[in-house]
Design a protein around this motif. Structure first.
Motif, PDB file in Angstrom:
ATOM      1  N   LYS A  35       0.842  -1.284  -0.069  1.00 44.58           N
ATOM      2  CA  LYS A  35      -0.077   0.094   0.120  1.00 44.58           C
ATOM      3  C   LYS A  35       0.961   1.194   0.203  1.00 44.58           C
ATOM      4  O   LYS A  35       0.602   2.324  -0.756  1.00 44.58           O
ATOM      5  CB  LYS A  35      -0.850   0.059   1.334  1.00 44.58           C
ATOM      6  N   TRP A  36       2.082   1.411   0.781  1.00 44.16           N
ATOM      7  CA  TRP A  36       2.919   2.209   0.855  1.00 44.16           C
ATOM      8  C   TRP A  36       3.318   2.569  -0.574  1.00 44.16           C
ATOM      9  O   TRP A  36       3.618   4.016  -0.984  1.00 44.16           O
ATOM     10  CB  TRP A  36       3.860   2.237   1.893  1.00 44.16           C
ATOM     11  N   ARG A  37       3.549   1.671  -1.575  1.00 46.53           N
ATOM     12  CA  ARG A  37       4.060   1.957  -2.935  1.00 46.53           C
ATOM     13  C   ARG A  37       3.065   2.735  -3.691  1.00 46.53           C
ATOM     14  O   ARG A  37       3.426   3.758  -4.412  1.00 46.53           O
ATOM     15  CB  ARG A  37       4.305   0.747  -3.502  1.00 46.53           C
ATOM     16  N   PHE A  39       0.921   5.161  -2.100  1.00 49.74           N
ATOM     17  CA  PHE A  39       0.992   6.190  -1.374  1.00 49.74           C
ATOM     18  C   PHE A  39       2.286   6.888  -1.936  1.00 49.74           C
ATOM     19  O   PHE A  39       2.318   8.140  -2.281  1.00 49.74           O
ATOM     20  CB  PHE A  39       0.869   6.201  -0.100  1.00 49.74           C
ATOM     21  N   GLU A  40       3.349   6.288  -2.159  1.00 47.88           N
ATOM     22  CA  GLU A  40       4.444   6.968  -2.714  1.00 47.88           C
ATOM     23  C   GLU A  40       4.428   7.608  -3.951  1.00 47.88           C
ATOM     24  O   GLU A  40       4.775   8.535  -4.442  1.00 47.88           O
ATOM     25  CB  GLU A  40       5.867   5.680  -2.845  1.00 47.88           C
ATOM     26  N   ASN A  83      -2.393  -1.849  10.547  1.00 50.86           N
ATOM     27  CA  ASN A  83      -1.921  -1.374   9.213  1.00 50.86           C
ATOM     28  C   ASN A  83      -2.829  -0.812   8.135  1.00 50.86           C
ATOM     29  O   ASN A  83      -2.326  -0.497   6.935  1.00 50.86           O
ATOM     30  CB  ASN A  83      -0.950  -2.403   8.410  1.00 50.86           C
ATOM     31  N   VAL A  85      -4.323   2.351   6.446  1.00 53.87           N
ATOM     32  CA  VAL A  85      -3.983   3.624   6.375  1.00 53.87           C
ATOM     33  C   VAL A  85      -4.927   4.287   5.836  1.00 53.87           C
ATOM     34  O   VAL A  85      -5.400   4.104   4.655  1.00 53.87           O
ATOM     35  CB  VAL A  85      -2.723   3.513   5.627  1.00 53.87           C
TER      36      VAL A  85
END
Length: 244
Positions: A35-37, A39-40, A83, A85
């Motif tokens: 998921k952070w990929r 958001f990145e 986790n 987000v």
């Protein structure tokens, strides 16, 4: 062109996603990193401009938008794994997008590209069941020149027709009904035309602005101009226009 998922959590159902997130520490880390990929990628769009589009049975709008800082909600939802987000908003000096969510809805899960548009998938509660839905709001990256609001423009007068707004620079805040996106505040644009016929208002502007809303009633002055709308969604699709 066939749809292409650019950031997919890669789970066939919400229940599976939540169970994977809760199963063990390694799976939690994997889900969070995936998921952070996404958001990145969204963070890398900071400063870029796009055309945000939305439509339902009573409203259609296309407005210019500039991606800005990403804000997240605090991790205070006890019914969700640690986790999960929650994206809360994009905020730049020229525009803003607010994300609508409650305890069981509004979690962005993946982005999908269809031709030039980006679709946003999210979790939503439907009949007491959490399902993955596709937002009716989309965005298409486009290059727009960024202008500032003028320091002084003519004030709105109730005695004059709406055409008094033509030629003025404005920002509009539109609402999305029952969607991932709550509100979109546009970049400044110049109003090219504004017409009302059979309670349907149509506003056209530079930077590809096109706004069509059924159920228009009247304009009220507050800090902004409030365009009162009453339709199948009652007054929830009223919108704001700022000219100063």
């Amino acid at each position: 062109m066939e749809q292409m998922s650019i950031f997919n959590i890669d789970v066939p159902s919400t229940e599976k996603m939540l169970s994977v997130c809760e199963s063990n520490h390694v799976q939690k880390q994997d889900a969070l990193l995936t998921k952070w990929r996404m958001f990145e990628y969204l963070d890398q769009l900071k400063g870029q401009t796009a055309l945000v589009s939305y439509s339902d049975e009573t409203v259609e709008f296309h407005v210019p938008f500039q991606f800005g800082e990403i804000h997240f909600s605090g991790n205070a939802i006890s019914s969700r794994p640690a986790n999960i987000v929650r994206l809360r908003s994009f905020v730049s000096a020229n525009s803003e997008m607010q994300i609508k969510h409650n305890e069981k809805s509004g979690i962005l899960t993946r982005l999908e590209r269809k031709e030039q548009s980006y679709l946003m998938h999210y979790l939503k509660e439907v009949n007491n069941e959490i399902q993955e839905k596709c937002s009716s709001a989309t965005f298409e990256l486009r290059s727009y020149s960024i202008s500032k609001m003028p320091h002084k423009q003519p004030s709105y007068s109730y005695e004059l027709p709406l055409s008094q707004l033509v030629g003025l620079t404005a920002k509009v805040m539109m609402r999305c009904e029952d969607d991932l996106v709550d509100t979109v505040e546009s970049m400044p644009f110049k109003i090219l035309s504004i017409k009302v016929e059979n309670e349907k208002i149509v506003i056209m502007g530079t930077n590809d602005v096109c706004i069509k809303v059924d159920g228009f009633q009247k304009v009220r002055k507050s800090n902004d101009l409030i365009f009162d709308v009453c339709n199948n969604h009652r007054y929830s699709q009223s919108f704001h226009l700022a000219i100063d």
